[in-house]
Structures are given as C-alpha cells and as structure tokens.
Scaffold this motif. Sequence first.
Motif, PDB file in Angstrom:
ATOM      1  N   TYR A  75      48.506  78.541  38.857  1.00  0.00           N
ATOM      2  CA  TYR A  75      47.334  77.411  38.820  1.00  0.00           C
ATOM      3  C   TYR A  75      46.826  75.799  39.598  1.00  0.00           C
ATOM      4  N   SER A  76      46.346  76.160  39.422  1.00  0.00           N
ATOM      5  CA  SER A  76      45.057  74.817  40.159  1.00  0.00           C
ATOM      6  C   SER A  76      45.356  73.231  39.778  1.00  0.00           C
ATOM      7  N   GLY A  77      46.288  72.921  40.072  1.00  0.00           N
ATOM      8  CA  GLY A  77      46.922  72.498  39.511  1.00  0.00           C
ATOM      9  C   GLY A  77      46.329  70.511  40.642  1.00  0.00           C
ATOM     10  N   LYS A  78      46.638  69.642  39.531  1.00  0.00           N
ATOM     11  CA  LYS A  78      46.597  68.254  40.562  1.00  0.00           C
ATOM     12  C   LYS A  78      46.235  67.937  41.684  1.00  0.00           C
ATOM     13  N   ASN A  79      45.590  67.109  42.359  1.00  0.00           N
ATOM     14  CA  ASN A  79      45.970  67.075  44.300  1.00  0.00           C
ATOM     15  C   ASN A  79      45.817  68.073  44.421  1.00  0.00           C
ATOM     16  N   ARG A  80      45.022  68.830  43.678  1.00  0.00           N
ATOM     17  CA  ARG A  80      44.705  70.340  44.751  1.00  0.00           C
ATOM     18  C   ARG A  80      46.282  71.283  45.539  1.00  0.00           C
ATOM     19  N   LYS A  81      47.015  70.795  44.091  1.00  0.00           N
ATOM     20  CA  LYS A  81      48.508  71.696  44.010  1.00  0.00           C
ATOM     21  C   LYS A  81      48.163  73.361  43.264  1.00  0.00           C
ATOM     22  N   LEU A  82      48.749  73.707  44.198  1.00  0.00           N
ATOM     23  CA  LEU A  82      48.343  75.462  43.967  1.00  0.00           C
ATOM     24  C   LEU A  82      50.271  75.894  43.235  1.00  0.00           C
ATOM     25  N   SER A  83      49.933  76.232  42.279  1.00  0.00           N
ATOM     26  CA  SER A  83      51.606  76.675  41.503  1.00  0.00           C
ATOM     27  C   SER A  83      51.578  78.208  41.150  1.00  0.00           C
ATOM     28  N   PHE A  84      52.311  79.465  40.544  1.00  0.00           N
ATOM     29  CA  PHE A  84      52.045  79.852  40.475  1.00  0.00           C
ATOM     30  C   PHE A  84      53.816  80.883  39.303  1.00  0.00           C
ATOM     31  N   TYR A  85      53.268  81.395  38.188  1.00  0.00           N
ATOM     32  CA  TYR A  85      53.514  81.390  36.748  1.00  0.00           C
ATOM     33  C   TYR A  85      53.761  83.338  36.715  1.00  0.00           C
ATOM     34  N   VAL A  86      54.493  84.015  35.602  1.00  0.00           N
ATOM     35  CA  VAL A  86      54.233  85.319  35.539  1.00  0.00           C
ATOM     36  C   VAL A  86      53.295  85.465  35.166  1.00  0.00           C
ATOM     37  N   TYR A  87      52.751  86.478  34.880  1.00  0.00           N
ATOM     38  CA  TYR A  87      51.885  87.426  34.306  1.00  0.00           C
ATOM     39  C   TYR A  87      52.309  88.651  33.710  1.00  0.00           C
ATOM     40  N   SER A  88      51.999  88.776  32.102  1.00  0.00           N
ATOM     41  CA  SER A  88      52.440  90.189  32.142  1.00  0.00           C
ATOM     42  C   SER A  88      51.309  90.327  30.746  1.00  0.00           C
ATOM     43  N   PRO A  89      51.083  91.798  30.467  1.00  0.00           N
ATOM     44  CA  PRO A  89      49.746  91.659  29.500  1.00  0.00           C
ATOM     45  C   PRO A  89      50.006  90.887  28.055  1.00  0.00           C
ATOM     46  N   GLN A  90      51.262  89.877  27.952  1.00  0.00           N
ATOM     47  CA  GLN A  90      51.533  88.776  26.461  1.00  0.00           C
ATOM     48  C   GLN A  90      50.609  87.780  26.816  1.00  0.00           C
ATOM     49  N   THR A  91      50.640  87.471  28.529  1.00  0.00           N
ATOM     50  CA  THR A  91      50.743  85.955  29.111  1.00  0.00           C
ATOM     51  C   THR A  91      48.646  85.536  28.434  1.00  0.00           C
ATOM     52  N   LYS A  92      49.105  84.768  27.513  1.00  0.00           N
ATOM     53  CA  LYS A  92      47.655  84.054  27.345  1.00  0.00           C
ATOM     54  C   LYS A  92      47.190  82.986  28.199  1.00  0.00           C
ATOM     55  N   ILE A  93      46.069  83.267  28.426  1.00  0.00           N
ATOM     56  CA  ILE A  93      45.229  83.085  29.396  1.00  0.00           C
ATOM     57  C   ILE A  93      44.040  81.851  29.551  1.00  0.00           C
ATOM     58  N   LYS A  94      43.658  81.245  29.659  1.00  0.00           N
ATOM     59  CA  LYS A  94      41.938  80.309  29.561  1.00  0.00           C
ATOM     60  C   LYS A  94      41.534  79.960  31.289  1.00  0.00           C
ATOM     61  N   GLN A  95      40.291  79.841  30.779  1.00  0.00           N
ATOM     62  CA  GLN A  95      39.425  79.797  32.006  1.00  0.00           C
ATOM     63  C   GLN A  95      39.847  77.855  32.379  1.00  0.00           C
ATOM     64  N   SER A  96      39.608  77.275  33.429  1.00  0.00           N
ATOM     65  CA  SER A  96      40.057  76.444  34.343  1.00  0.00           C
ATOM     66  C   SER A  96      39.001  75.527  34.446  1.00  0.00           C
ATOM     67  N   ARG A  97      38.792  74.315  34.619  1.00  0.00           N
ATOM     68  CA  ARG A  97      37.116  73.818  35.135  1.00  0.00           C
ATOM     69  C   ARG A  97      36.832  73.968  36.402  1.00  0.00           C
ATOM     70  N   PHE A  98      37.746  75.066  36.692  1.00  0.00           N
ATOM     71  CA  PHE A  98      36.753  75.999  37.628  1.00  0.00           C
ATOM     72  C   PHE A  98      35.847  77.198  37.477  1.00  0.00           C
ATOM     73  N   GLY A  99      36.745  77.742  36.464  1.00  0.00           N
ATOM     74  CA  GLY A  99      36.089  79.070  35.716  1.00  0.00           C
ATOM     75  C   GLY A  99      36.995  79.790  36.013  1.00  0.00           C
ATOM     76  N   LEU A 100      38.402  79.724  36.481  1.00  0.00           N
ATOM     77  CA  LEU A 100      39.825  80.578  36.971  1.00  0.00           C
ATOM     78  C   LEU A 100      40.506  81.420  35.595  1.00  0.00           C
ATOM     79  N   TRP A 101      40.677  81.941  35.524  1.00  0.00           N
ATOM     80  CA  TRP A 101      42.090  82.879  34.832  1.00  0.00           C
ATOM     81  C   TRP A 101      42.862  82.224  35.008  1.00  0.00           C
ATOM     82  N   GLU A 102      43.535  81.257  34.193  1.00  0.00           N
ATOM     83  CA  GLU A 102      44.966  80.609  34.825  1.00  0.00           C
ATOM     84  C   GLU A 102      45.657  80.831  33.649  1.00  0.00           C
ATOM     85  N   PRO A 103      47.639  80.861  33.438  1.00  0.00           N
ATOM     86  CA  PRO A 103      48.546  80.853  32.658  1.00  0.00           C
ATOM     87  C   PRO A 103      48.130  79.385  31.470  1.00  0.00           C
TER      88      PRO A 103
END
Length: 182
Positions: A75-103
């Motif tokens: 996940y591309s957070g504020k202040n250019r901070k990257l953080s990570f979250y579990v991804y499984s087939p059930q995880t809901k994702i959405k596109q970020s302002r950069f067009g990246l798929w994030e949880p």
Amino acid sequence: MDKKELRAIILKQLKELPIETRENFNKSLLKQLKETNEWKQAQTIAVTLSRFPEVDTELLVQAAWDDGKQLVIPYSGKNRKLSFYVYSPQTKIKQSRFGLWEPENREDEIKKERIDLIIVPGLAYSDKGYRVGFGGGYYDRYLASYTGKTISILYPFQLEQETSSLTESFDIPVQKLLIAFE
C-alpha cells in the motif's frame, strides 16, 4: 540519458513485446524463481500486483498460494511510505491514485521482520542490482531498513547498463536478478 528518458524507452519496449514472447518470459521467470533458495525458504513473500505493461506477476501469485506461502501486497501511503498487507484470493483490492492494485482493508500491517522475500518491481536494472523504478522512491525507502531477501524478475531488455550511471546515494540494490529467456 536521464531516468525519465530511460523509463520511456523501457515502457515502450514492454508495450511492444509480443504476447507469446511475454508469456514465455513469464513462464521462464516463474520456473527460475521457484528454483531459488530464497523462494523455497520463504514463508511470507511480498509482491506487487502487476498491471500491463509491467512484468506479469499473476503466475507468481498463484504459485505462491499453491506452495502454501503467505503473500503480502503493498500500500502506497502518505509521505511515500510503503506498507504491506496479507493478500489472499478473498482480499478486496482497489486501484490507488497511481493505478496500482492495493488492499482495501489495511488494519493488520505485516512488519518488515515477517517478510522473508520481496519481489522488487522496476523498469531497468544494472548488473549490480541497482534499478530505475517507476518514480517516487517508495521501495528504496522501505528497503533501506529491510534485512530479508530481495529478488527482481525482468525481461532481457530491462538489464540496461545505462542504469549504473543513474544510481543515487539512497538507491538500494536488489540482491538477485532473474532474467527471462525463451
């Protein structure tokens, strides 16, 4: 050549890559990756969900699940901070302002110490592992204090000697490069 010009050249090559060649490259990269000790020993793997024309990570994601590995996505957070979250087939994702798929749900961040292997994205790489990414420096900031393993998967034309001259003091090299072949 500057980073902006190099990005444009590599993106053009990625877009023009024939589908059959791309598919062969992706299979080659997955086979190589699964043969590494880094993959075999990793319990938790961080990967970006790719989007065209990036190197495709879809096969890698499925292989990780098939091998019983835990996947985490950024996940591309504020202040250019990257953080990570579990991804499984059930995880809901959405596109970020950069067009990246994030949880969508970001309640339980996975700490760096729990990530065994990061598949680091990029556009161009030097033979020493330095890379030109998509801009923003998110991964370099994250990798500066990361002590696990790093691998990048790339197509042959992404290994670009010009990248060495574009290295900056804050750039963190990737430990291992896997280069596709047909």
